[in-house]
Write a protein that holds these residues in place. Structure first.
Motif, PDB file in Angstrom:
ATOM      1  N   LYS A   1       0.002   5.726  -5.761  1.00 55.31           N
ATOM      2  CA  LYS A   1       0.079   6.538  -4.545  1.00 55.31           C
ATOM      3  C   LYS A   1       0.325   8.006  -4.870  1.00 55.31           C
ATOM      4  N   ALA A   2       1.025   8.277  -5.953  1.00 52.03           N
ATOM      5  CA  ALA A   2       1.422   9.648  -6.285  1.00 52.03           C
ATOM      6  C   ALA A   2       0.348  10.430  -7.028  1.00 52.03           C
ATOM      7  N   THR A   3      -0.762   9.808  -7.386  1.00 52.11           N
ATOM      8  CA  THR A   3      -1.828  10.490  -8.124  1.00 52.11           C
ATOM      9  C   THR A   3      -3.037  10.706  -7.230  1.00 52.11           C
TER      10      THR A   3
ATOM     11  N   GLU B   1       6.119   2.908   0.848  1.00 52.80           N
ATOM     12  CA  GLU B   1       6.585   2.815  -0.531  1.00 52.80           C
ATOM     13  C   GLU B   1       7.301   4.107  -0.941  1.00 52.80           C
ATOM     14  N   SER B   2       8.430   3.955  -1.608  1.00 52.89           N
ATOM     15  CA  SER B   2       9.189   5.099  -2.104  1.00 52.89           C
ATOM     16  C   SER B   2       9.968   4.678  -3.333  1.00 52.89           C
ATOM     17  N   GLY B   3      10.505   5.675  -4.022  1.00 53.55           N
ATOM     18  CA  GLY B   3      11.290   5.357  -5.205  1.00 53.55           C
ATOM     19  C   GLY B   3      12.513   4.516  -4.876  1.00 53.55           C
TER      20      GLY B   3
ATOM     21  N   ALA C   1       1.426   1.573   1.937  1.00 56.48           N
ATOM     22  CA  ALA C   1       1.571   2.674   0.978  1.00 56.48           C
ATOM     23  C   ALA C   1       2.503   3.754   1.521  1.00 56.48           C
ATOM     24  N   ARG C   2       2.442   4.008   2.823  1.00 57.86           N
ATOM     25  CA  ARG C   2       3.317   5.036   3.399  1.00 57.86           C
ATOM     26  C   ARG C   2       4.787   4.651   3.295  1.00 57.86           C
TER      27      ARG C   2
ATOM     28  N   GLY D   1      -5.459   7.935  -6.217  1.00 62.35           N
ATOM     29  CA  GLY D   1      -4.828   6.822  -6.917  1.00 62.35           C
ATOM     30  C   GLY D   1      -4.968   5.499  -6.191  1.00 62.35           C
TER      31      GLY D   1
ATOM     32  N   LEU E   1       3.450   2.526  -6.369  1.00 58.71           N
ATOM     33  CA  LEU E   1       4.025   3.831  -6.067  1.00 58.71           C
ATOM     34  C   LEU E   1       3.439   4.904  -6.977  1.00 58.71           C
ATOM     35  N   ARG E   2       3.244   4.582  -8.247  1.00 58.26           N
ATOM     36  CA  ARG E   2       2.636   5.548  -9.168  1.00 58.26           C
ATOM     37  C   ARG E   2       1.193   5.836  -8.775  1.00 58.26           C
TER      38      ARG E   2
END
Length: 277
Positions: A91-93, A260-262, A257-258, A96, A88-89
């Motif tokens: 994915k957020a960069t 994935e979430s917190g 990846a889509r 990434g 998740l991290r």
């Protein structure tokens, strides 16, 4: 290119850390150690009175098998990184995911090469009769490279499909079953014809055959299917697996990846804590 550079650096860091961490270091030596024990007991045994030592037949096969095990390692890493939020991290960069995947390929492939060296160096002292000419090592090189290209994307697919580390047993058991029937420790020609056909559908058999064709004397081809090394077929089958993996893996990874979430990471963490508690 920025993602590739970052991924390369990340992969090298992970690879270096795997040789300074006790648990990872045990993993590097445990599997090669078990294979060396098997070679020790096979070194003086002959196959069906042919005069061919099973230990000599098995060592090149185990090299190919270890390369195929890269798909299990890739799957385990990907699943673990989903559970702890690493994915998740990434994915957020920016770039990434690309950097993450490049890093995993570098670290897993580098770890496999190290494991092969840990196995091969003492293994050469246990068995005799291998063809160690420079041309043989060139064949080993292209077989292993093609094998990694064929199996690492499969590992990424499996790691994307199975949602938890506990589900990895569903990956390992079939792989171990394929190893048992793929001629790694005993020539596949000793098995029933229908089992031979199943074995030839997997990349594990062809990786073992490719490394055997490189390191074994020509006389030992007599125990293979059709009494031939079938290098062209090896390239074709591993090439098909590589193409399928490279086409399907990006699609499956993007879909994963889509999703994935917190909240999904928190849910998996809570479930893990409940199991521990």
């Amino acid at each position: 290119m920025n993602g590739v550079r970052v991924g390369w650096a990340r992969g090298l860091i992970e690879l270096r850390q795997s040789f300074t961490n006790g648990a990872d270091l045990l993993g590097h030596f445990l599997w090669p150690g078990l294979m060396l024990v098997a070679l020790f007991f096979l070194r003086d045994r002959e196959f069906a009175g042919t005069g061919f030592a099973l230990g000599t037949l098995a060592l090149p096969s185990i090299l190919g098998m270890n390369a195929a095990m890269g798909m299990v390692s890739m799957s385990q890493h990907l699943t673990a990184d989903r559970e702890d939020g690493t994915l998740l991290r990434a994915k957020a960069t920016p770039d990434g995911m690309r950097g993450y995947l490049v890093g995993k390929v570098v670290s897993v492939a580098g770890g496999l090469i190290a494991d092969l060296a840990i196995l091969l160096i003492p293994g050469l002292l246990l068995v005799d009769g291998l063809d160690l000419a420079p041309a043989s090592w060139l064949t080993v090189l292209w077989v292993l490279v093609l094998g990694l290209v064929a199996t690492l994307p499969l590992g990424a697919i499996l790691g994307s499909v199975f949602p938890s580390a506990r589900a990895q047993g569903l990956v390992q058991l079939p792989v171990l079953g394929l190893i048992a029937i793929s001629g790694i420790f005993y020539p596949v020609t000793a098995l029933p014809d229908w089992v031979q056909w199943i074995a030839q559908l997997s990349p594990i058999y062809w990786l073992g055959l490719g490394t055997r064709s490189a390191l074994l004397p020509d006389a030992m081809v007599a125990v293979e299917i059709g009494a031939a090394w079938r290098q062209a077929e090896t390239v074709a089958v591993l090439g098909v697996w590589a193409v399928l993996g490279l086409l399907i893996a990006p699609l499956v990874l993007r879909r994963m990846a889509r999703r994935e979430s917190g909240s999904s990471v928190a849910t998996r963490r809570d479930r893990a804590l409940q199991r521990v508690g």
